[in-house]
Scaffold this motif. Structure first.
Motif, PDB file in Angstrom:
ATOM      1  N   GLY A 157       0.797  -1.216   0.000  1.00 52.54           N
ATOM      2  CA  GLY A 157       0.000   0.000   0.000  1.00 52.54           C
ATOM      3  C   GLY A 157       0.832   1.270   0.000  1.00 52.54           C
ATOM      4  N   TYR A 158       2.099   1.183   0.387  1.00 47.54           N
ATOM      5  CA  TYR A 158       2.970   2.348   0.416  1.00 47.54           C
ATOM      6  C   TYR A 158       3.726   2.548  -0.896  1.00 47.54           C
ATOM      7  CZ  TYR A 158       2.079   2.653   5.376  1.00 47.54           C
ATOM      8  OH  TYR A 158       1.459   2.788   6.588  1.00 47.54           O
ATOM      9  N   GLN A 159       3.611   1.600  -1.819  1.00 46.05           N
ATOM     10  CA  GLN A 159       4.305   1.702  -3.092  1.00 46.05           C
ATOM     11  C   GLN A 159       3.557   2.640  -4.035  1.00 46.05           C
ATOM     12  OE1 GLN A 159       4.763  -2.108  -4.862  1.00 46.05           O
ATOM     13  NE2 GLN A 159       5.816  -2.988  -3.118  1.00 46.05           N
ATOM     14  N   ARG A 160       4.258   3.015  -5.095  1.00 48.41           N
ATOM     15  CA  ARG A 160       3.615   3.760  -6.171  1.00 48.41           C
ATOM     16  C   ARG A 160       2.566   2.844  -6.788  1.00 48.41           C
ATOM     17  NH1 ARG A 160       7.183   5.618 -11.205  1.00 48.41           N
ATOM     18  NH2 ARG A 160       7.977   3.544 -10.893  1.00 48.41           N
ATOM     19  N   HIS A 161       1.369   3.356  -6.989  1.00 58.40           N
ATOM     20  CA  HIS A 161       0.324   2.514  -7.566  1.00 58.40           C
ATOM     21  C   HIS A 161      -0.739   3.354  -8.239  1.00 58.40           C
ATOM     22  CE1 HIS A 161      -2.891   3.293  -4.637  1.00 58.40           C
ATOM     23  NE2 HIS A 161      -1.919   3.389  -3.757  1.00 58.40           N
ATOM     24  N   TYR A 207      -4.512   6.721  -6.447  1.00 60.04           N
ATOM     25  CA  TYR A 207      -3.135   6.562  -6.904  1.00 60.04           C
ATOM     26  C   TYR A 207      -2.155   7.195  -5.929  1.00 60.04           C
ATOM     27  CZ  TYR A 207      -3.155  11.432  -8.501  1.00 60.04           C
ATOM     28  OH  TYR A 207      -3.226  12.795  -8.551  1.00 60.04           O
ATOM     29  N   ARG A 208      -0.939   6.694  -5.974  1.00 60.99           N
ATOM     30  CA  ARG A 208       0.182   7.240  -5.221  1.00 60.99           C
ATOM     31  C   ARG A 208       1.344   7.334  -6.200  1.00 60.99           C
ATOM     32  NH1 ARG A 208       1.123   6.942   0.294  1.00 60.99           N
ATOM     33  NH2 ARG A 208      -0.427   5.307   0.461  1.00 60.99           N
ATOM     34  N   LEU A 209       1.959   8.502  -6.312  1.00 58.32           N
ATOM     35  CA  LEU A 209       3.015   8.717  -7.301  1.00 58.32           C
ATOM     36  C   LEU A 209       4.377   8.224  -6.853  1.00 58.32           C
ATOM     37  CD1 LEU A 209       1.998  12.230  -8.625  1.00 58.32           C
ATOM     38  CD2 LEU A 209       1.622  10.004  -9.686  1.00 58.32           C
ATOM     39  N   GLY A 210       4.560   7.986  -5.570  1.00 57.98           N
ATOM     40  CA  GLY A 210       5.850   7.496  -5.091  1.00 57.98           C
ATOM     41  C   GLY A 210       5.803   7.169  -3.613  1.00 57.98           C
ATOM     42  N   HIS A 248      -3.809   9.930  -3.482  1.00 65.40           N
ATOM     43  CA  HIS A 248      -4.933  10.725  -3.970  1.00 65.40           C
ATOM     44  C   HIS A 248      -6.068   9.795  -4.341  1.00 65.40           C
ATOM     45  CE1 HIS A 248      -2.421  14.331  -4.230  1.00 65.40           C
ATOM     46  NE2 HIS A 248      -1.477  13.535  -4.691  1.00 65.40           N
ATOM     47  N   GLU A 249      -7.297  10.276  -4.115  1.00 65.79           N
ATOM     48  CA  GLU A 249      -8.464   9.457  -4.412  1.00 65.79           C
ATOM     49  C   GLU A 249      -9.609  10.378  -4.809  1.00 65.79           C
ATOM     50  OE1 GLU A 249     -11.131   6.031  -2.225  1.00 65.79           O
ATOM     51  OE2 GLU A 249      -9.788   7.265  -1.034  1.00 65.79           O
TER      52      GLU A 249
END
Length: 164
Positions: A78-82, A92-95, A101-102
């Motif tokens: 869950g802490y990875q870029r996704h 999504y998470r950019l890094g 962001h949701e």
């Protein structure tokens, strides 16, 4: 046409650079462990406490620490870029260590899909851009583009598809 529920979760694994970095981190971690043994011998047994040796000892902890963070990320994805796309919205998470962001599809006014990024313009004026140029799985990218086009048609969202 009623859109069926979709769930695409694109973690760091499809990003080609991750596997290269993992191999490099593993080699550096092994070298770090060997260097640690030698430096520990120099610092304790020989009692050579020069500042350069102490700095080198502490600096050799860096690759091993990075390797341990990589292992931790594999167990806590869950802490990875996704990028997660579902029938409800986008998350999504950019890094690493960046804010996630949701938003829901009802908030989206316009989507721009290009070969290297997804851009979402929300009704409140916010803009979200997710880079896709480092993703090596063309099949997943095609699926994402097709699903986004279906969602846009179903939800009445303006969509622009560019091939730059």
């Amino acid at each position: 046409m009623q859109h069926t529920g979709i769930s695409i979760r694109l973690f760091s694994k499809p990003y080609g650079i991750r596997s290269q970095v993992e191999r490099l981190l593993f080699v550096l971690a092994l070298l770090s462990v060997a260097l640690h043994g030698w430096l520990l011998y120099q610092l304790i047994a020989v009692r050579d406490f020069h500042s350069a040796m102490t700095f080198l000892y502490l600096f050799s902890l860096l690759p091993f620490s990075l390797f341990m963070v990589s292992v931790w990320l594999d167990h806590n994805p869950g802490y990875q870029r996704h990028l997660s796309i579902s029938g409800v919205g986008v998350r999504y998470r950019l890094g690493f260590m960046q804010r996630e962001h949701e938003f829901e599809w009802e908030e989206v006014e316009r989507m721009i899909i290009s070969s290297h990024a997804l851009e979402f313009e929300l009704k409140n004026g916010e803009q979200h851009a997710v880079a896709l140029d480092t993703v090596n799985h063309a099949r997943k990218l095609q699926r994402i583009r097709a699903e986004l086009a279906l969602i846009a048609a179903e939800k009445g969202i303006a969509i622009e598809i560019t091939q730059d």
